[in-house]
Motif scaffolding. Structure first.
Motif, PDB file in Angstrom:
ATOM      1  N   VAL A  98       0.846  -1.195   0.000  1.00 53.94           N
ATOM      2  CA  VAL A  98       0.000   0.000   0.000  1.00 53.94           C
ATOM      3  C   VAL A  98       0.887   1.254   0.000  1.00 53.94           C
ATOM      4  O   VAL A  98       0.671   2.193  -0.759  1.00 53.94           O
ATOM      5  N   GLN A  99       1.891   1.204   0.846  1.00 50.72           N
ATOM      6  CA  GLN A  99       2.811   2.342   0.939  1.00 50.72           C
ATOM      7  C   GLN A  99       3.619   2.460  -0.350  1.00 50.72           C
ATOM      8  O   GLN A  99       3.844   3.555  -0.866  1.00 50.72           O
ATOM      9  N   ALA A 102       1.834   4.151  -3.120  1.00 48.87           N
ATOM     10  CA  ALA A 102       1.751   5.594  -2.960  1.00 48.87           C
ATOM     11  C   ALA A 102       3.007   6.241  -3.539  1.00 48.87           C
ATOM     12  O   ALA A 102       2.976   7.385  -3.995  1.00 48.87           O
ATOM     13  N   TYR A 124      -9.038  11.579  -4.205  1.00 54.16           N
ATOM     14  CA  TYR A 124      -9.148  10.220  -3.656  1.00 54.16           C
ATOM     15  C   TYR A 124      -7.859   9.766  -2.983  1.00 54.16           C
ATOM     16  O   TYR A 124      -7.853   9.356  -1.816  1.00 54.16           O
ATOM     17  N   ARG A 127      -6.801  11.695   0.131  1.00 53.98           N
ATOM     18  CA  ARG A 127      -7.711  11.388   1.245  1.00 53.98           C
ATOM     19  C   ARG A 127      -7.328  10.071   1.904  1.00 53.98           C
ATOM     20  O   ARG A 127      -7.203  10.004   3.116  1.00 53.98           O
ATOM     21  N   ILE A 128      -7.135   9.017   1.095  1.00 53.48           N
ATOM     22  CA  ILE A 128      -6.862   7.727   1.739  1.00 53.48           C
ATOM     23  C   ILE A 128      -5.507   7.732   2.418  1.00 53.48           C
ATOM     24  O   ILE A 128      -5.307   7.063   3.419  1.00 53.48           O
ATOM     25  N   HIS A 129      -4.577   8.510   1.884  1.00 56.16           N
ATOM     26  CA  HIS A 129      -3.259   8.525   2.512  1.00 56.16           C
ATOM     27  C   HIS A 129      -3.138   9.593   3.590  1.00 56.16           C
ATOM     28  O   HIS A 129      -2.101   9.723   4.224  1.00 56.16           O
ATOM     29  N   GLY A 130      -4.210  10.368   3.756  1.00 56.51           N
ATOM     30  CA  GLY A 130      -4.179  11.402   4.790  1.00 56.51           C
ATOM     31  C   GLY A 130      -3.120  12.461   4.526  1.00 56.51           C
ATOM     32  O   GLY A 130      -2.386  12.857   5.426  1.00 56.51           O
ATOM     33  N   LEU A 131      -3.017  12.894   3.278  1.00 57.79           N
ATOM     34  CA  LEU A 131      -1.957  13.834   2.930  1.00 57.79           C
ATOM     35  C   LEU A 131      -2.301  15.270   3.263  1.00 57.79           C
ATOM     36  O   LEU A 131      -1.458  16.140   3.193  1.00 57.79           O
ATOM     37  N   ARG A 133      -4.350  18.124   5.900  1.00 62.52           N
ATOM     38  CA  ARG A 133      -4.919  18.294   7.227  1.00 62.52           C
ATOM     39  C   ARG A 133      -6.190  19.130   7.197  1.00 62.52           C
ATOM     40  O   ARG A 133      -6.928  19.177   8.164  1.00 62.52           O
ATOM     41  N   VAL A 182      -0.908  12.058  -5.279  1.00 67.45           N
ATOM     42  CA  VAL A 182      -0.352  11.330  -4.143  1.00 67.45           C
ATOM     43  C   VAL A 182       1.146  11.660  -3.976  1.00 67.45           C
ATOM     44  O   VAL A 182       1.796  11.123  -3.080  1.00 67.45           O
TER      45      VAL A 182
END
Lengths: 269, 408, 460
Positions: A98-99, A102, A124, A127-131, A133, A182
């Protein structure tokens, strides 16, 4: 497998593989009992476009999908050998695919935007990687990604429209923007223009050339002209083997292997 | 390489992934656990119904009683002889309650088959009553069951003497319904089910295939055929009880057909399973590649010849599979048959399509409603027979599909 | 049995026709020394069809209308006093006549009029049987002869046969339409009669349901209230519980099968889940009443809850389990129909599988899933046996799942099972309930099929 294949002609590998962005050594890939790649060794250099060419079924896409472990998703697929990203083995059990994905983004043959809005498509990944804040930060990422993908002028007033409503070329650039969002280090492109018309293709090629500044790009292509236009280095695959690899100009003007010559002069393929 | 925030986030994401996958596995497990629980319950409660308690007593075939046809009297005197201490009237009635009220039939048959028995004494195993049966099988203890203390004592003495045994329950397979659990069987219901199935198969199969062939191979694409298609799709999802109402209004009230008849049941089930058969048949016809039709047409075959010579034979395994599955479903259907009076209490085994009959699932429903403890195991056993029958049909469908499966 | 013999004779005639047709075609073309237009088998079929079909039509017509015709003739033969009777009474009288004719003991004393009517009835029956035998045989032989005379080498037998077969196919395909028309008409017709007795607004909005119409007018509770709201509420409650079980379990099972399960495991799980759909509902009903309901009641007692032994919960839970395979197989279908490219796009961006499923696959498959859920709801609403056996008869207006409620289908069964006069509001009410049930499920099905269809078009 037990027979070590001869190394590819040309400068496929560097003397110190740690200098490469991506480095593959003796990669074999099996689908069940069938061997799809035979002992492929190649180094991908940073901030260059590397084109992989070859006839259909030669294993170039398979190799590409090894680089971000997309082959993991196929039940019967097995990968042997080592692939390094920045000197780190990506097939060790400790590494999180997963990492990895990215860091190594991918653009596919057919444009495949999600059935969501243009904004959500690009947002998308972040968001999933929380990039991000905050919403503002996310907006920022989306806008710069669209800008880098050269799509911003065409879509800035319709970010809330469905991504699937765009034209084919726009969709593919949206997919590139989605991958860029990403902030990957490497972008893999699997025949990104094969479903596009010539004008859209030209735009995407232009974009690839610009992206080279920031990213390392590996592109699989059917079109030799495209390889010649966008890449700095070219690798030629045949029947699961990397036959020859070198400067694009050299490959196209002065191939060392008979097969390469045959392919680029259109005698088979 | 990875900062701490990203690492934490990744860990959380992977935890969510594992949870999500777990939910999936748990859901499958729940569904399968229920299936297992259901089957285990049914089999666990039902398998004892295939055995039946019998009591051996010495019967003297008294010529006078045989002549009068008083075989029940023979049973009574045999019991009275076995327990000579029982004299009071009500006690005697309790004693006779140990043996099934249908036990005398065995004696009658014995005498009919061998008149030489008259005047002799024989040890005969007689059917025990359901209350005794339940105690012997251990479903109820002698105290909690319906036997009173005296009866339990007699039973104990009989068991001690080795006169009580469990035999294979043939009655259950051959007899029709009865108010007495030990005399009740699924024979009538099975015959009723088969009769209804014959009607359904004979009508639904040709009609379903004809409709599918028409819609798939002949029909022009217009409003009318579209209407038919929409109709069929909707009919497939109409609740079965509505078909029962249709059967009641159309076949019974309008056409004055007899109530409770397998013919009417079969007709209702035909209407119900027709849409399913049509949909399955169309899918099978669709799976035959157009190239085969074109090849045949190219040789000058007419449309009908293309269908009968090429398309239908190739699609037949699929069509048959669909038909079998639809028929199996129809056999398990209960609700619409309640509407057309197939819930009647019917002792006789139906001999024709117009005789009053019931079917296996309805028999299950009827018995499930009966208060006697002994009907619980019989209901479960009837369900086992029903499920076994459906399993065989579905296996047949699977075998058919596997054997003739063709990939284009 | 006479009927069987007749049918057998007609079939035999057709077979003879087939044979004669073939022979004649061969003979005539040999005589005329020219090739016949069609293969011999078509000439045979031509004759066989011409001999069989008209006779069959005669037979079917007789089967359909004989009872009606005989009845009206017998009624005409009755004395005027009897003819003036209201329809229900007349129906009972006719029943007695039929029973008398069949030699069954009747419910009333046999008077001469009845005996005469029974006599007429029997005579008409016999006459009808003879008439139909003669008529259908005549039709068969006539058709055979006519068709045989037309057999000549230039007769386009194949075209004629094919035309006829196509007509038959068209005929078969209209049965589905007629079934729907039949359902609508029969429900509507009886419902209108019901609404003449009970106003429609009282039925749809009334809060009290007690269909026991009294036999004598002075009986207690003779009013017969037909307010169906408690039934609708009960149906809704049980369906809701069923969906609360089936939706999460079915969806997650489908997701697991489509996205996670290795192929071999999937090949085992999928048919096993479908077994759940193949088990007859009466078995579920038995299981619910025998095992689940007592279990829930005991569990409730331990927890200090009072759970009725015919609780809505027991019926709902078991119904939910029954519906799982409907939800999971449709959801499985639509989830696997979502193109792989979307999954790869998401995974290629570094999404985990569950993120891909939740944020890409399920949203993309949503229309199909919603369609499947609507179909499942329609199943739940129309399900009969589980609720008949596990839910109660008491029409409580409650939202408490531990109490007994009743449903539309339960009431249809209770109203119609057993011996009733067909025309009382009580039995007619069942048809009104059936109409409501039909319309609601129809609406759900149409909506579901539309949604699923649009979903399929999107990804085809």
């Amino acid at each position: 497998m037990n027979v070590a294949s001869k190394p590819a002609l040309g400068q496929a590998t560097l003397d110190d593989r740690r200098l490469a962005k991506v480095s593959a050594r003796d990669v074999d890939v099996f689908y069940g009992a069938k061997q799809a790649l035979k002992s492929v060794s190649i180094d991908i250099r940073p901030n260059e476009v590397t084109a992989l060419i070859g006839p259909s079924g030669c294993g170039k896409s398979t190799f590409l999908r090894c680089l971000n472990r997309m082959n993991d998703l196929i039940e019967s697929c097995r990968v042997v050998g080592s692939i390094w990203l920045d000197g780190e083995d990506i097939y060790t059990s400790g590494l999180d695919p997963v990492q990895l994905r990215a860091r190594v983004g991918m653009v596919f043959q057919k444009p495949n935007p999600f059935p969501k809005t243009i904004y959500d498509n690009v947002a998308y990944g972040p968001r999933i990687h929380g990039l991000s804040r905050s919403r503002a930060e996310l907006d920022e990422i989306v806008m710069t990604s669209l800008e880098k993908a050269g799509l911003i002028d065409e879509v800035k007033d319709r970010l809330q429209e469905q991504g699937t409503g765009l034209s084919g070329g726009q969709q593919q650039r949206l997919c590139i923007a989605r991958a860029i969002a990403v902030s990957p280090e490497v972008i893999l492109m699997d025949e990104p223009c094969s479903a596009l018309d010539p004008i859209a293709t030209a735009k995407v090629e232009e974009l690839i050339d610009e992206l080279r500044q920031r990213y390392t790009i590996v592109i699989v292509t059917h079109s030799m002209q495209q390889a010649a236009r966008v890449s700095q280095r070219t690798g030629f695959f045949h029947l699961g083997e990397l036959v020859e690899c070198g400067e694009t100009e050299q490959i196209f003007t002065n191939p060392r292997h008979k097969l390469t010559q045959g392919y680029i002069t259109g005698r088979f393929g | 390489m990875i900062d701490e925030r990203t690492a934490r986030r990744l860990a959380r994401r992977h935890a969510a992934e594992r949870r999500f996958k777990l939910y999936g596995m748990a859901s499958v497990a729940v569904a399968l656990a229920f299936l297992v629980a259901l089957l285990v319950t049914i089999v666990g409660k039902g398998y004892t119904a295939f055995a039946q308690t019998e009591i051996a007593v010495e019967v003297s075939f008294d010529a006078g009683a045989v002549k009068e046809g008083d075989f029940a009297g023979l049973v009574k005197s045999a019991l009275a002889a076995r327990f000579p201490e029982v004299t009071a009237r009500n006690e005697k009635r309790e004693l006779f309650g140990l043996i099934s009220s249908g036990a005398d039939r065995v004696l009658r048959d014995m005498v009919r088959d061998d008149p030489g028995l008259i005047g002799q004494r024989r040890v005969v195993t007689l059917l025990a009553s359901d209350d005794v049966d339940m105690v012997v099988k251990g479903h109820v203890t002698a105290e909690s069951g319906r036997l009173n203390a005296r009866q339990a004592e007699w039973l104990a003495s009989l068991r001690q003497a080795g006169a009580v045994s469990l035999g294979f329950n043939t009655t259950f397979f051959t007899a029709g319904d009865s108010r007495e659990p030990e005399l009740a069987g699924v024979g009538g219901a099975v015959v009723g089910s088969l009769l209804a199935m014959v009607v359904t198969l004979c009508l639904a199969f040709p009609l379903g295939v004809a409709t599918a062939v028409y819609l798939e191979e002949f029909a022009p694409k217009n409003r009318w055929t579209e209407l038919i298609e929409v109709n069929i799709n909707n009919l497939a999802a109409v609740p079965s009880i509505v078909f029962g109402l249709l059967g009641l209004a159309l076949f019974l009230n309008f056409l004055n057909m007899p109530r409770s008849a397998p013919l009417v049941g079969g007709l209702v089930l035909t209407l119900m399973s027709l849409p399913v058969i049509i949909i399955a048949s169309r899918a099978a016809l669709k799976a035959v590649p157009p190239s085969i039709r074109e090849a045949a047409r190219g040789l000058g075959a007419s449309r009908l010849q293309v269908v009968t010579h090429h398309v239908l034979p190739l699609a037949m395994p699929g069509i048959l599979t669909g038909t079998i599955i639809a028929t199996a479903h129809a056999i398990g259907e209960t609700a619409p048959l309640l509407m057309i009076g197939m819930v009647a209490f019917i002792v006789d085994i139906p001999a024709g399509f117009l005789d009053p009959a019931t079917v296996l699932p309805v028999q299950v429903y009827l018995w499930a409603d009966s208060p006697e403890r002994a009907f619980v195991e019989r209901t479960s056993a009837a369900i086992m027979i029903l499920l076994a029958f459906l399993a065989v049909m579905n296996l047949l469908a699977i075998v058919l599909r596997k054997k003739f499966e063709r990939r284009w | 049995m006479q009927l069987l013999a007749l049918v057998a004779t007609l079939l035999l005639l057709s077979a003879v026709g087939f044979h004669l047709g073939r022979r004649r075609a061969a003979a005539r073309s040999a005589a005329a020394d020219r090739r016949p237009h069609s293969l011999p088998v078509y000439y045979g079929s031509y004759v066989a069809l011409w001999s069989g079909l008209p006779a069959l039509l005669v037979l079917l017509g007789w089967l359909a209308f004989e009872p009606v015709v005989v009845r009206s003739l017998v009624v005409d033969s009755l004395p005027p006093a009897a003819r003036e009777l209201p329809p229900e009474r007349l129906g009972l009288l006719m029943n007695d006549v039929r029973n008398l004719a069949a030699g069954v003991v009747t419910s009333r004393d046999v008077d001469p009029d009845m005996a005469a009517a029974a006599e007429t009835y029997l005579r008409l029956k016999r006459l009808g049987a003879v008439a139909v035998a003669v008529l259908s045989l005549a039709a068969a032989i006539g058709g055979l002869g006519l068709a045989l005379r037309r057999v000549r080498p230039d007769l386009r037998a194949r075209n004629a046969v094919e035309k006829l077969v196509e007509r038959l196919l068209i005929g078969a395909s209209t049965i589905a339409v007629f079934t729907t028309v039949g359902i609508v008409l029969s429900l509507l017709f009886e419902s209108i009669r019901f609404f003449n007795a009970v106003p429609i607004h009282e039925f749809l909005f009334g809060l009290e349901w007690s269909p026991q119409t009294a036999i004598r007018s002075d009986q207690v509770g003779s009013s017969g209230a037909f307010g169906a709201v408690p039934l609708f509420a009960g149906t809704f409650l049980i369906s809701l519980i069923a969906m609360a079980v089936a939706m999460p379990v079915g969806l997650f099972a489908a997701i697991y099968m489509a996205e996670y399960a290795p192929r071999r495991l999937r090949a085992i799980i999928k048919p096993l889940l479908e077994v759940l759909a193949g088990i007859p509902t009466v078995v579920y009903g038995f299981f619910a009443a025998l095992t689940v309901a007592p279990f829930l009641r005991d569990a409730g007692t331990i927890l200090g809850l009072s759970v009725s032994s015919e609780s809505a919960l027991a019926a709902g839970v078991v119904m939910g389990i029954m519906i799982i395979p409907y939800v999971s197989s449709i959801a499985d279908d639509v989830i696997t129909a979502v193109p792989r490219s979307l999954r790869e796009a998401s995974l290629g961006l570094g999404a985990t599988r569950s993120e891909t499923i939740r944020q890409v696959v399920v949203p993309a498959a949503l229309p199909g899933i919603v369609g499947g859920l609507l179909l499942a709801v329609s199943r739940a609403i129309g399900e009969t046996m589980i609720v008949v056996m596990a839910a109660g008869m008491a029409a409580n207006l409650t939202a408490n799942p531990f109490e007994t409620v009743t449903t539309v289908t339960v009431q249809i069964v209770t109203l119609l099972v057993g011996d009733q006069e067909f025309d009382s509001p009580k039995t007619l009410a069942a048809f009104a309930l059936g109409l409501v049930l039909f319309l609601v499920t129809l609406a759900l099905n149409v909506a579901a099929l539309q949604v699923v269809k649009r979903f399929r078009e999107q990804y085809d």
